[in-house]
Design an enzyme around this catalytic site. Structure first.
Site, PDB file in Angstrom:
ATOM      1  N   LYS A 113      -8.117  -3.070 -24.503  1.00 48.32           N
ATOM      2  CA  LYS A 113      -6.720  -3.403 -24.219  1.00 48.32           C
ATOM      3  C   LYS A 113      -6.276  -2.878 -22.860  1.00 48.32           C
ATOM      4  O   LYS A 113      -5.495  -3.523 -22.169  1.00 48.32           O
ATOM      5  CB  LYS A 113      -5.796  -2.867 -25.313  1.00 48.32           C
ATOM      6  CG  LYS A 113      -5.924  -3.654 -26.599  1.00 48.32           C
ATOM      7  CD  LYS A 113      -4.737  -3.468 -27.521  1.00 48.32           C
ATOM      8  CE  LYS A 113      -4.884  -4.422 -28.698  1.00 48.32           C
ATOM      9  NZ  LYS A 113      -3.851  -4.287 -29.704  1.00 48.32           N
ATOM     10  N   LYS A 205     -10.691 -15.220 -30.865  1.00 47.58           N
ATOM     11  CA  LYS A 205      -9.917 -15.247 -32.098  1.00 47.58           C
ATOM     12  C   LYS A 205      -8.529 -15.818 -31.828  1.00 47.58           C
ATOM     13  O   LYS A 205      -7.987 -15.686 -30.726  1.00 47.58           O
ATOM     14  CB  LYS A 205      -9.867 -13.870 -32.751  1.00 47.58           C
ATOM     15  CG  LYS A 205      -8.939 -12.864 -32.146  1.00 47.58           C
ATOM     16  CD  LYS A 205      -8.740 -11.677 -33.110  1.00 47.58           C
ATOM     17  CE  LYS A 205      -7.506 -10.886 -32.688  1.00 47.58           C
ATOM     18  NZ  LYS A 205      -6.930 -10.044 -33.716  1.00 47.58           N
ATOM     19  N   LYS A 208      -1.766 -13.723 -31.286  1.00 46.52           N
ATOM     20  CA  LYS A 208      -0.378 -13.863 -30.857  1.00 46.52           C
ATOM     21  C   LYS A 208      -0.297 -14.063 -29.357  1.00 46.52           C
ATOM     22  O   LYS A 208       0.644 -14.634 -28.852  1.00 46.52           O
ATOM     23  CB  LYS A 208       0.416 -12.609 -31.220  1.00 46.52           C
ATOM     24  CG  LYS A 208       0.525 -12.335 -32.707  1.00 46.52           C
ATOM     25  CD  LYS A 208       1.517 -11.214 -32.952  1.00 46.52           C
ATOM     26  CE  LYS A 208       1.439 -10.671 -34.357  1.00 46.52           C
ATOM     27  NZ  LYS A 208       0.732  -9.377 -34.411  1.00 46.52           N
TER      28      LYS A 208
HETATM   29  P1  ADP Z   1      -2.643 -10.169 -33.395  1.00 48.73           P
HETATM   30  O1  ADP Z   1      -4.082  -9.937 -33.055  1.00 48.73           O
HETATM   31  O2  ADP Z   1      -2.323 -11.602 -33.581  1.00 48.73           O
HETATM   32  O3  ADP Z   1      -1.713  -9.419 -32.481  1.00 48.73           O
HETATM   33  P2  ADP Z   1      -2.361  -8.034 -35.230  1.00 48.73           P
HETATM   34  O4  ADP Z   1      -3.255  -7.211 -34.382  1.00 48.73           O
HETATM   35  O5  ADP Z   1      -0.939  -7.598 -35.373  1.00 48.73           O
HETATM   36  O6  ADP Z   1      -2.417  -9.559 -34.808  1.00 48.73           O
HETATM   37  O7  ADP Z   1      -3.018  -8.170 -36.629  1.00 48.73           O
HETATM   38  C1  ADP Z   1      -2.296  -8.270 -37.815  1.00 48.73           C
HETATM   39  C2  ADP Z   1      -3.250  -8.589 -38.930  1.00 48.73           C
HETATM   40  O8  ADP Z   1      -3.684  -9.953 -38.800  1.00 48.73           O
HETATM   41  C3  ADP Z   1      -4.522  -7.739 -38.939  1.00 48.73           C
HETATM   42  O9  ADP Z   1      -4.864  -7.449 -40.290  1.00 48.73           O
HETATM   43  C4  ADP Z   1      -5.548  -8.625 -38.317  1.00 48.73           C
HETATM   44  O10 ADP Z   1      -6.865  -8.331 -38.767  1.00 48.73           O
HETATM   45  C5  ADP Z   1      -5.097 -10.005 -38.774  1.00 48.73           C
HETATM   46  N1  ADP Z   1      -5.506 -11.021 -37.813  1.00 48.73           N
HETATM   47  C6  ADP Z   1      -5.030 -11.169 -36.542  1.00 48.73           C
HETATM   48  N2  ADP Z   1      -5.613 -12.228 -35.937  1.00 48.73           N
HETATM   49  C7  ADP Z   1      -6.476 -12.765 -36.845  1.00 48.73           C
HETATM   50  C8  ADP Z   1      -7.388 -13.876 -36.819  1.00 48.73           C
HETATM   51  N3  ADP Z   1      -7.502 -14.663 -35.754  1.00 48.73           N
HETATM   52  N4  ADP Z   1      -8.112 -14.138 -37.945  1.00 48.73           N
HETATM   53  C9  ADP Z   1      -7.977 -13.355 -39.031  1.00 48.73           C
HETATM   54  N5  ADP Z   1      -7.158 -12.299 -39.127  1.00 48.73           N
HETATM   55  C10 ADP Z   1      -6.411 -11.991 -38.046  1.00 48.73           C
HETATM   56 NA    NA Z   2      -3.876  -7.530 -32.017  1.00 49.25          NA
END
Ligand code: ADP
Ligand code: NA
Length: 340
Positions: A113, A205, A208
């Site tokens: 990050k 992946k 957001k």
């Molecule tokens: P992001 O990566 O979208 O910012 P977060 O880090 O807040 O999301 O993750 C929130 C939850 O959603 C976590 O449990 C994470 O493992 C799950 N998650 C985020 N992106 C994915 C994805 N592409 N596929 C499956 N699970 C995901």
């Molecule tokens: Na994230």
């Protein structure tokens, strides 16, 4: 009998997407029947990178609403907002003083990050895993349903718990705790972890913070937009294979079929038994219909909930009260163990 306690949370740092739903939120629901479940909106984690305060507030309500709309019952589960239970900050400071710089410096997610910008990121981003340890240990949660991306942070949580138990062993024993104070939290296996990939690039992946708007299906997208995104999703020229092995080295195809399987609660082979040999012109509209049939009712309920701030505030206040009722006695023990 002992009901294991689960803690999980999502950061209010962007619009929720299909990956958050399939990979996290949907999995929260069945756990309510087997575990004591605490589901948090981790706004203190969100601000480790800049968040516009108005967006932060809106996303906080949206995530709580998504939990409920997806089937998390605020009576069965504790749903709350991290910053409303100040003990998270208090415990994280104590744990900052237990964790070692060398442990923190090894966290690969921080390195990813921060990138080349590590001198300019916030101190909070570096300390993030210690706040995550506090989130879990504040409730003495024994299991967390985290994905592969959080495995290293959970190991750190265990290292911090062990060092606390060791450093304060005398005080902990004197206070009458027989097997240490903090539990050694395990990863909760809840079936194979679904990783939803970007609709534009099967090697990334869905997230957001994806740059292309068409690459991510958001939980609040309307039916037309979902259909458009799926129609334009990167695929290949081949028809669908008739079994899962045929998806190897076809990451975009594998992703789309995987999404279908997850949404339909089917195995990939079941999906391919139906669509094997067919082209994308048949599969994509079917995937769009299925996505809309699952997501639209949830989005509708989310919209209803977020428009009723009074009800959301009541739910979040009640959740914070119940979270505090667990956290405060544990924090009081920590204070006395540490010598505060
Ligand atoms: P992001 O990566 O979208 O910012 P977060 O880090 O807040 O999301 O993750 C929130 C939850 O959603 C976590 O449990 C994470 O493992 C799950 N998650 C985020 N992106 C994915 C994805 N592409 N596929 C499956 N699970 C995901
Ligand atoms: Na994230």
């Amino acid at each position: 009998s002992f009901t294991p306690r689960v803690f999980s949370g999502i950061k209010p740092s962007g619009d929720l997407h299909l990956g958050n739903y399939l990979g996290a939120i949907r999995r929260f629901v069945p756990l309510q029947d087997t575990h004591e479940t605490i589901y948090c909106v981790v706004d203190m984690h969100a601000i480790t990178v800049w968040q516009d305060p108005e967006d932060l507030k809106r996303w906080t309500y949206e995530i709580a609403a998504a939990y409920i709309a997806a089937g998390v019952d605020p009576k069965k589960s504790i749903i709350f907002n991290q910053s409303q239970v100040v003990e998270h900050a208090e415990l994280s400071w104590v744990l900052n003083c237990v964790a070692r710089m060398g442990w923190m410096a090894r966290m690969t997610q921080f390195k990813d990050k921060a990138g080349e910008n590590s001198e300019q990121v916030s101190l909070g981003l570096f300390a993030y895993p210690s706040l995550m340890a506090a989130d879990i240990l504040l409730y003495k949660a024994t299991a967390v349903p985290v994905g592969e991306d959080q495995r290293q942070h959970l190991e750190l949580t265990r290292d911090i718990a062990k060092k606390f138990n060791h450093d304060f062993a005398k005080q902990i024993a004197a206070a009458g705790f027989e097997d240490g104070f903090f539990p050694i939290t395990e990863t909760l296996a809840t079936g194979p972890a679904m990783r939803v990939k970007s609709l534009k690039d099967g090697s990334k992946k869905m997230s957001k913070s994806e740059s292309s708007d068409l690459a991510t299906i958001y939980m609040m997208d309307d039916a037309d937009l979902i259909a458009k995104k799926i129609k334009r999703a990167t695929s290949d020229a081949e028809p669908l294979p008739s079994e899962a092995a045929g998806l190897e080295s076809r990451p975009e195809a594998e992703n789309l079929v995987g999404i279908y399987a997850a949404l339909a609660n089917q195995s990939v082979d079941q999906v391919l038994a139906e669509f094997g040999g067919k082209g994308w012109g048949i599969f994509k509209p079917a995937l769009a219909d299925l996505s809309v049939s699952v997501l639209a009712p949830i989005a509708e309920e989310m919209k209803r909930l977020v428009s009723d701030r009074g009800e959301m505030d009541r739910i979040l206040r009640d959740g914070a009260d119940r979270a505090r009722a667990i956290a405060q006695p544990i924090m009081a023990d920590v204070r006395s163990i540490v010598g505060f």
